[in-house]
Design an enzyme around this catalytic site. Sequence first.
Site, PDB file in Angstrom:
ATOM      1  CD  GLN A   1      -2.539   1.158   2.754  1.00 35.84           C
ATOM      2  OE1 GLN A   1      -2.011   0.677   3.754  1.00 35.84           O
ATOM      3  NE2 GLN A   1      -3.751   1.667   2.761  1.00 35.84           N
ATOM      4  N   GLY A   2       0.832   2.018  -1.078  1.00 34.84           N
ATOM      5  CA  GLY A   2       1.618   3.240  -1.167  1.00 34.84           C
ATOM      6  C   GLY A   2       0.758   4.469  -0.945  1.00 34.84           C
ATOM      7  CE1 TYR A   3      -4.020   3.917  -0.595  1.00 37.16           C
ATOM      8  CE2 TYR A   3      -5.150   4.717   1.349  1.00 37.16           C
ATOM      9  CZ  TYR A   3      -5.185   4.069   0.143  1.00 37.16           C
ATOM     10  OH  TYR A   3      -6.372   3.595  -0.325  1.00 37.16           O
ATOM     11  CB  SER A   4       2.288   7.016   4.632  1.00 34.77           C
ATOM     12  OG  SER A   4       1.172   6.448   5.256  1.00 34.77           O
TER      13      SER A   4
ATOM     14  CD  GLU B   1      -5.165   0.410   6.159  1.00 33.91           C
ATOM     15  OE1 GLU B   1      -5.501   1.252   5.309  1.00 33.91           O
ATOM     16  OE2 GLU B   1      -4.025   0.353   6.656  1.00 33.91           O
TER      17      GLU B   1
ATOM     18  CB  SER C   1      -2.803   8.473  14.657  1.00 37.40           C
ATOM     19  OG  SER C   1      -3.511   9.676  14.473  1.00 37.40           O
TER      20      SER C   1
ATOM     21  CD  GLU D   1      -3.471  11.066  18.804  1.00 32.69           C
ATOM     22  OE1 GLU D   1      -3.241  10.283  17.850  1.00 32.69           O
ATOM     23  OE2 GLU D   1      -2.934  10.948  19.912  1.00 32.69           O
TER      24      GLU D   1
END
Length: 393
Positions: free
Chosen positions: A126-129, A244, A375, A377
Amino acid sequence: MNLTFSDEDRVFQRGVRDWFAANTPEVLRRKVESGQMLTRDEIVHWQRRLDEQGFLVVGWPKEHGGPGWTPTQRYLYDLERAAANAPVGLSMGVIMLGPVLMAFGSDAQKARYLPRIRRCEDWWCQGYSEPGAGSDLASLATTAVSDGDDYVINGSKIWTTYAHWATHMFCLVRTANTGKKQEGISFLLIEMDRPGIEVRPIVSIDGEHHLNQVFFTDLRVPRSNLVGQEGQGWEIAKYLLTHERTSIAGVAESKAAMANLLRSAAERRWAGTRLIDQPGMAARLARAEIDLTALEYTNLRVLSSTAAGKAPGPESSLLKLMGTAVQQTLSELALDIGAEQAWPWHPEGALAEAAHVHSMERYAFLRACTIYGGSDEVQKTVLAKSMLAGAAR
Ligand SMILES: Cc1cc2nc3c(=O)[nH]c(=O)nc-3n(C[C@H](O)[C@H](O)[C@H](O)COP(=O)(O)OP(=O)(O)OC[C@H]3O[C@@H](n4cnc5c(N)ncnc54)[C@H](O)[C@@H]3O)c2cc1C
């Protein structure tokens, strides 16, 4: 509230239990129980074995090779698989990309990729971040510029789990810089063996290599690898994230871990008393079981609304938040129950068979579960917004 299952469901459950009891290789069972990392080959072989049995793509519709089970059967299947300490299938292809291709992919993409995901011929990451875009994912800066029949890609992805094992990446790229930042994002499929890709390892606190940074330099990818429309990437990304987050909650895994801990706490003694009989430990185990039961019922509520045709929405954030808190609590209990077995400096091989021998690594790695997939938050913000929206209606 008491859960009751039909006779038919109970027969199904026994069948699944018997299959895992007879077919889970001992070496995998031990690794799962002790929290040890599986090798790439072990994962691929096991995934193919599950597929042969019709036990891999259990959430997929029949037309794409799914078994056509009811949500209750899927739930029972998951419980029995985890209770047998059998590994879960790979989530990136089966749980994340599969549903996305079914909802947004072209017929050609479905025909090509879905059977290959099922047979574990392709391994997806998965190439998101990106280094500058995690919680604020829409700020991603990796560019894909149209050039003839290709996109030319430049930029970098980070924290990419198993990129070093992957054959393919599903990736969010920026195809436009006009309008709102969410509007210029597209969802692209990338073969990892193309020139212009470099994968650099990141070793995490557990001492293992799961993570990577991936660099793209003038990488060419055919335009036919675009999923959906140009600029539709944000909508697709959000759809994928609900799947996810629901899977990260890991209810079945936590139930199995709880059962393992209760067994260990009944076997191990301190100052002559079984750990499970010591008031402090008993109270902590009881607290964890209560939280786990609350999580399980929340999961069942989400399952029953999914069965009624409702896609998971903000509930997936609630499940992720509660599920990862439970996972961390259980990993702390495993350290305390395992005591000297859980520490990594025992002489090589001396405790190799002990149930808690990898508890320290697992504890350390699970500090990340309240970060990955979005996260705590961020999940709380999603929930707060949905509650405010509900109150305003
Ligand atoms: C083990 C692991 C595996 C991962 N695997 C993958 C993967 O396979 N593919 C992938 O694409 N990504 C992956 N990630 C990346 C993960 O999704 C990001 O780490 C996560 O989204 C957080 O982004 P960040 O690390 O940039 O932290 P930041 O976004 O910089 O956040 C830092 C801190 O600030 C807080 N914060 C940020 N914004 C807000 C806000 N608006 N309000 C309140 N608090 C805020 C966060 O909660 C956090 O505590 C993985 C991460 C880990 C740790």
